[in-house]
Design a protein around this motif. Sequence first.
Motif, PDB file in Angstrom:
ATOM      1  N   ILE A 103       0.842  -1.208   0.000  1.00 28.54           N
ATOM      2  CA  ILE A 103       0.000   0.000   0.000  1.00 28.54           C
ATOM      3  C   ILE A 103       0.870   1.249   0.000  1.00 28.54           C
ATOM      4  CG2 ILE A 103      -1.732   1.290   1.308  1.00 28.54           C
ATOM      5  CD1 ILE A 103      -2.750  -1.397   2.389  1.00 28.54           C
ATOM      6  N   TYR A 104       1.884   1.262   0.867  1.00 28.28           N
ATOM      7  CA  TYR A 104       2.786   2.416   0.943  1.00 28.28           C
ATOM      8  C   TYR A 104       3.543   2.627  -0.374  1.00 28.28           C
ATOM      9  CZ  TYR A 104       2.193   2.878   6.025  1.00 28.28           C
ATOM     10  OH  TYR A 104       1.692   3.093   7.284  1.00 28.28           O
ATOM     11  N   LYS A 105       3.994   1.518  -0.968  1.00 30.28           N
ATOM     12  CA  LYS A 105       4.747   1.611  -2.214  1.00 30.28           C
ATOM     13  C   LYS A 105       3.876   2.167  -3.339  1.00 30.28           C
ATOM     14  CE  LYS A 105       8.714   0.907  -4.254  1.00 30.28           C
ATOM     15  NZ  LYS A 105       9.936   1.587  -3.803  1.00 30.28           N
ATOM     16  N   LEU A 106       2.630   1.734  -3.383  1.00 32.55           N
ATOM     17  CA  LEU A 106       1.703   2.232  -4.394  1.00 32.55           C
ATOM     18  C   LEU A 106       1.451   3.732  -4.195  1.00 32.55           C
ATOM     19  CD1 LEU A 106      -0.204   1.616  -6.762  1.00 32.55           C
ATOM     20  CD2 LEU A 106      -1.979   1.065  -5.078  1.00 32.55           C
ATOM     21  N   LEU A 107       1.250   4.151  -2.960  1.00 33.31           N
ATOM     22  CA  LEU A 107       1.050   5.575  -2.685  1.00 33.31           C
ATOM     23  C   LEU A 107       2.285   6.384  -3.063  1.00 33.31           C
ATOM     24  CD1 LEU A 107      -0.737   5.392   0.790  1.00 33.31           C
ATOM     25  CD2 LEU A 107      -1.758   6.056  -1.394  1.00 33.31           C
ATOM     26  N   HIS A 108       3.458   5.835  -2.764  1.00 37.02           N
ATOM     27  CA  HIS A 108       4.712   6.512  -3.108  1.00 37.02           C
ATOM     28  C   HIS A 108       4.875   6.618  -4.627  1.00 37.02           C
ATOM     29  CE1 HIS A 108       8.801   7.899  -2.759  1.00 37.02           C
ATOM     30  NE2 HIS A 108       9.262   6.851  -3.414  1.00 37.02           N
ATOM     31  N   PHE A 109       4.531   5.546  -5.335  1.00 35.78           N
ATOM     32  CA  PHE A 109       4.634   5.534  -6.796  1.00 35.78           C
ATOM     33  C   PHE A 109       3.697   6.570  -7.419  1.00 35.78           C
ATOM     34  CE2 PHE A 109       3.131   3.866 -10.915  1.00 35.78           C
ATOM     35  CZ  PHE A 109       4.343   3.819 -11.597  1.00 35.78           C
ATOM     36  N   LEU A 110       2.508   6.727  -6.822  1.00 35.75           N
ATOM     37  CA  LEU A 110       1.524   7.690  -7.340  1.00 35.75           C
ATOM     38  C   LEU A 110       1.739   9.095  -6.799  1.00 35.75           C
ATOM     39  CD1 LEU A 110      -1.699   5.478  -7.006  1.00 35.75           C
ATOM     40  CD2 LEU A 110      -0.407   5.975  -9.098  1.00 35.75           C
ATOM     41  N   ASN A 111       2.793   9.248  -5.986  1.00 36.44           N
ATOM     42  CA  ASN A 111       3.110  10.534  -5.357  1.00 36.44           C
ATOM     43  C   ASN A 111       1.938  11.032  -4.495  1.00 36.44           C
ATOM     44  OD1 ASN A 111       4.906  12.632  -4.818  1.00 36.44           O
ATOM     45  ND2 ASN A 111       4.082  13.922  -6.449  1.00 36.44           N
ATOM     46  N   CYS A 112       1.294  10.086  -3.817  1.00 40.66           N
ATOM     47  CA  CYS A 112       0.146  10.403  -2.951  1.00 40.66           C
ATOM     48  C   CYS A 112       0.417   9.988  -1.509  1.00 40.66           C
ATOM     49  CB  CYS A 112      -1.110   9.697  -3.457  1.00 40.66           C
ATOM     50  SG  CYS A 112      -1.660  10.203  -5.075  1.00 40.66           S
ATOM     51  N   ASP A 113       1.681   9.905  -1.128  1.00 37.28           N
ATOM     52  CA  ASP A 113       2.023   9.377   0.194  1.00 37.28           C
ATOM     53  C   ASP A 113       1.913  10.449   1.275  1.00 37.28           C
ATOM     54  OD1 ASP A 113       4.201  10.437  -1.289  1.00 37.28           O
ATOM     55  OD2 ASP A 113       5.608   9.624   0.168  1.00 37.28           O
ATOM     56  N   SER A 114       0.730  11.034   1.402  1.00 37.76           N
ATOM     57  CA  SER A 114       0.487  11.966   2.499  1.00 37.76           C
ATOM     58  C   SER A 114       0.373  11.167   3.790  1.00 37.76           C
ATOM     59  CB  SER A 114      -0.799  12.757   2.261  1.00 37.76           C
ATOM     60  OG  SER A 114      -1.927  11.908   2.331  1.00 37.76           O
ATOM     61  N   VAL A 115       0.663  11.810   4.903  1.00 39.18           N
ATOM     62  CA  VAL A 115       0.634  11.105   6.181  1.00 39.18           C
ATOM     63  C   VAL A 115      -0.788  10.631   6.497  1.00 39.18           C
ATOM     64  CG1 VAL A 115       0.294  13.198   7.591  1.00 39.18           C
ATOM     65  CG2 VAL A 115       1.423  11.197   8.576  1.00 39.18           C
ATOM     66  N   TYR A 116      -1.789  11.392   6.053  1.00 37.11           N
ATOM     67  CA  TYR A 116      -3.178  11.002   6.287  1.00 37.11           C
ATOM     68  C   TYR A 116      -3.485   9.663   5.621  1.00 37.11           C
ATOM     69  CZ  TYR A 116      -8.276  11.300   6.481  1.00 37.11           C
ATOM     70  OH  TYR A 116      -9.605  11.027   6.713  1.00 37.11           O
ATOM     71  N   LEU A 117      -3.073   9.506   4.356  1.00 41.70           N
ATOM     72  CA  LEU A 117      -3.327   8.249   3.645  1.00 41.70           C
ATOM     73  C   LEU A 117      -2.482   7.110   4.212  1.00 41.70           C
ATOM     74  CD1 LEU A 117      -3.593   9.441  -0.077  1.00 41.70           C
ATOM     75  CD2 LEU A 117      -5.433   8.727   1.452  1.00 41.70           C
ATOM     76  N   LEU A 118      -1.257   7.402   4.648  1.00 43.79           N
ATOM     77  CA  LEU A 118      -0.405   6.369   5.234  1.00 43.79           C
ATOM     78  C   LEU A 118      -1.002   5.813   6.526  1.00 43.79           C
ATOM     79  CD1 LEU A 118       3.205   7.821   4.752  1.00 43.79           C
ATOM     80  CD2 LEU A 118       2.055   6.089   3.386  1.00 43.79           C
ATOM     81  N   ILE A 119      -1.722   6.658   7.249  1.00 41.28           N
ATOM     82  CA  ILE A 119      -2.337   6.218   8.498  1.00 41.28           C
ATOM     83  C   ILE A 119      -3.643   5.470   8.233  1.00 41.28           C
ATOM     84  CG2 ILE A 119      -3.483   7.024  10.612  1.00 41.28           C
ATOM     85  CD1 ILE A 119      -1.452   9.356  10.643  1.00 41.28           C
ATOM     86  N   TRP A 120      -4.475   6.001   7.328  1.00 41.40           N
ATOM     87  CA  TRP A 120      -5.834   5.490   7.197  1.00 41.40           C
ATOM     88  C   TRP A 120      -6.017   4.390   6.154  1.00 41.40           C
ATOM     89  CZ3 TRP A 120      -9.350   5.803  10.733  1.00 41.40           C
ATOM     90  CH2 TRP A 120      -9.308   6.849  11.661  1.00 41.40           C
ATOM     91  N   LEU A 121      -5.247   4.374   5.089  1.00 39.45           N
ATOM     92  CA  LEU A 121      -5.456   3.328   4.074  1.00 39.45           C
ATOM     93  C   LEU A 121      -5.214   1.916   4.616  1.00 39.45           C
ATOM     94  CD1 LEU A 121      -4.396   4.349   0.453  1.00 39.45           C
ATOM     95  CD2 LEU A 121      -6.640   3.809   1.373  1.00 39.45           C
ATOM     96  N   PRO A 122      -4.164   1.676   5.414  1.00 43.26           N
ATOM     97  CA  PRO A 122      -4.031   0.346   6.025  1.00 43.26           C
ATOM     98  C   PRO A 122      -5.236  -0.018   6.894  1.00 43.26           C
ATOM     99  CG  PRO A 122      -1.961   1.522   6.186  1.00 43.26           C
ATOM    100  CD  PRO A 122      -2.973   2.510   5.704  1.00 43.26           C
ATOM    101  N   ARG A 123      -5.768   0.966   7.621  1.00 43.74           N
ATOM    102  CA  ARG A 123      -6.946   0.720   8.450  1.00 43.74           C
ATOM    103  C   ARG A 123      -8.166   0.385   7.589  1.00 43.74           C
ATOM    104  NH1 ARG A 123      -7.668   3.438  13.207  1.00 43.74           N
ATOM    105  NH2 ARG A 123      -9.674   2.325  13.136  1.00 43.74           N
ATOM    106  N   VAL A 124      -8.327   1.129   6.484  1.00 42.81           N
ATOM    107  CA  VAL A 124      -9.450   0.873   5.568  1.00 42.81           C
ATOM    108  C   VAL A 124      -9.330  -0.523   4.957  1.00 42.81           C
ATOM    109  CG1 VAL A 124     -10.451   1.549   3.339  1.00 42.81           C
ATOM    110  CG2 VAL A 124      -9.928   3.290   5.053  1.00 42.81           C
ATOM    111  N   SER A 125      -8.105  -0.920   4.589  1.00 45.63           N
ATOM    112  CA  SER A 125      -7.887  -2.266   4.037  1.00 45.63           C
ATOM    113  C   SER A 125      -8.266  -3.336   5.048  1.00 45.63           C
ATOM    114  CB  SER A 125      -6.416  -2.434   3.629  1.00 45.63           C
ATOM    115  OG  SER A 125      -6.039  -1.455   2.697  1.00 45.63           O
ATOM    116  N   GLN A 126      -7.874  -3.109   6.285  1.00 45.71           N
ATOM    117  CA  GLN A 126      -8.224  -4.062   7.350  1.00 45.71           C
ATOM    118  C   GLN A 126      -9.746  -4.124   7.540  1.00 45.71           C
ATOM    119  OE1 GLN A 126      -5.212  -5.169   9.097  1.00 45.71           O
ATOM    120  NE2 GLN A 126      -6.413  -6.867   9.874  1.00 45.71           N
TER     121      GLN A 126
END
Length: 520
Positions: A103-126
């Motif tokens: 998830i982090y790598k995909l966000l980094h690749f899309l240049n969308c690795d904001s701290v908000y998404l880094l915190i919440w996307l793993p939670r949303v996946s879970q």
Amino acid sequence: METFRQRLRFGRKEEDVKLRKRKSLLYIIEDHDAHRNDVLRVAAFSVTFRMINCFLVQTSFVPDEYWQSLEVAHHMVFNYGHLTWEWKAGIRGFTYPLFFAFIYKLLHFLNCDSVYLLIWLPRVSQALLAAFADVKFFFLIRTLEGEQVAKWTFFCHLCSWFTWFCCTRTLTNSMEATITCLALSYFPLPASKTHSSKKYLILVALVIIVRPTALIIWLPLLIYHFWQEENKLRLVSHYYIPIGASAVVISSTIDCIFYEKWTFVQFNFLKFNVFHGIADFYGSHPWHWYFTQGFVVIIGPHLPLFLHGCSLAFRRYRILLVAIAWTIGVYSLLPHKEFRFIYPVLPLCMIFCGLSMAHMRAWRPAAASVLLVTNLLIALYTGLIHQRGALDVMHHLQTLCHVSEQPQPDILFLMPCHSTPFYSHIHCPLRMSFLECQPNLGEGAYVDKADRFYNDPLHWLRASFPQKLSHPTHLVLFDVLEKEISPFLQEDNFTKTTEMFHTHFPSGRVGRSIFIYERH
């Protein structure tokens, strides 16, 4: 004439057969459409429910929620972050953090690795995985017990405050409970129509990779399956051995890649935590703790329903009761105990709660109301209020990433180790340090850094920072420590800039509030 009548009757029979075939095909299509609509309705409700669940849990639970998952994934992708001693000793597997690293790598690749998404996307996946498990759980109970019991079991399952509190967190225990629920839907329970040895054993292998102690809950179930299976040789040779061997090879390969050496994590985990008793370093409880406190707390208001359901379906689901009792019994033998360790037994318990609710008549509305209200109050309090300061303080410190003034921020956490998340919730290379608490790994008379600090906090601070130029710019501490180190704060011009609520139930080194002091 007779021949004509025979032909006519034969033609009518053919038409009747064709008509019956058309009707039966129509019924099949209608049943299929009805089932598909049911699945869509339950799935839509479950996803909506778990997404609300996800965003209404804004508190911290235990350090592993961050330090054994998100922090490791952040280090894997962004090459900075803190790896605890477990990762240096090789007792943790990279398979679970790898899920978040993708998830982090995909966000980094899309240049969308904001701290908000880094915190919440793993939670949303879970949360989405938990919703999928909820759907499978509902239809499992419907095939076993019918619509009525399935609805009340689903109601009990969704009402559980501890499931609400845990299932969307990035804990290995949360993933363990979710995969266990999925595997149960393919397990050969009595009257099960969705049994698939291959599917459930693959899921069991996966959950053991994620958390080796998952073998505890599945051991009696695996033995039961073996005992019930007619072709035991085929079960062992076609499923147990190939799936088990494949799981070991795949997980070991992943670990060897990231550890950069041969590492058998499952063996190391057992050696350190059981044989060497390292887990005892983090606290111990009496043997009866799970029976008198742990299980009572996590099942909460469902306990009377569970006991009633056990009396109703003791013979039918004896194997599930054996698995529950066995799991709690084995964990009771280990000195270090936590509520989350027995979380995976909750879905099994909900089956008995659902049977109890379905069996009620006059008392059902009152029981459902009490269950809903009491669980809701506990879930909202623990999810929104209790221990929220640990996350709020990281949100506040994240603003320091944009400070360009000199000197650059240097943050010291004067708290029990791992009280807060770390770089996964900051996402910038600020200079941060904390009081580490590595257990004794054979160093003789060993006292960890946190204990040395708390033995004499003022002396530790003065000895660690003899010169003012070496002092940190920010101190983060619980309110219970403030009075003891106030001379150091005054001498070095530290000013309290922020106060955040943490808990209504302070204990020991953990206070009611968290303070941030800044040096001027």
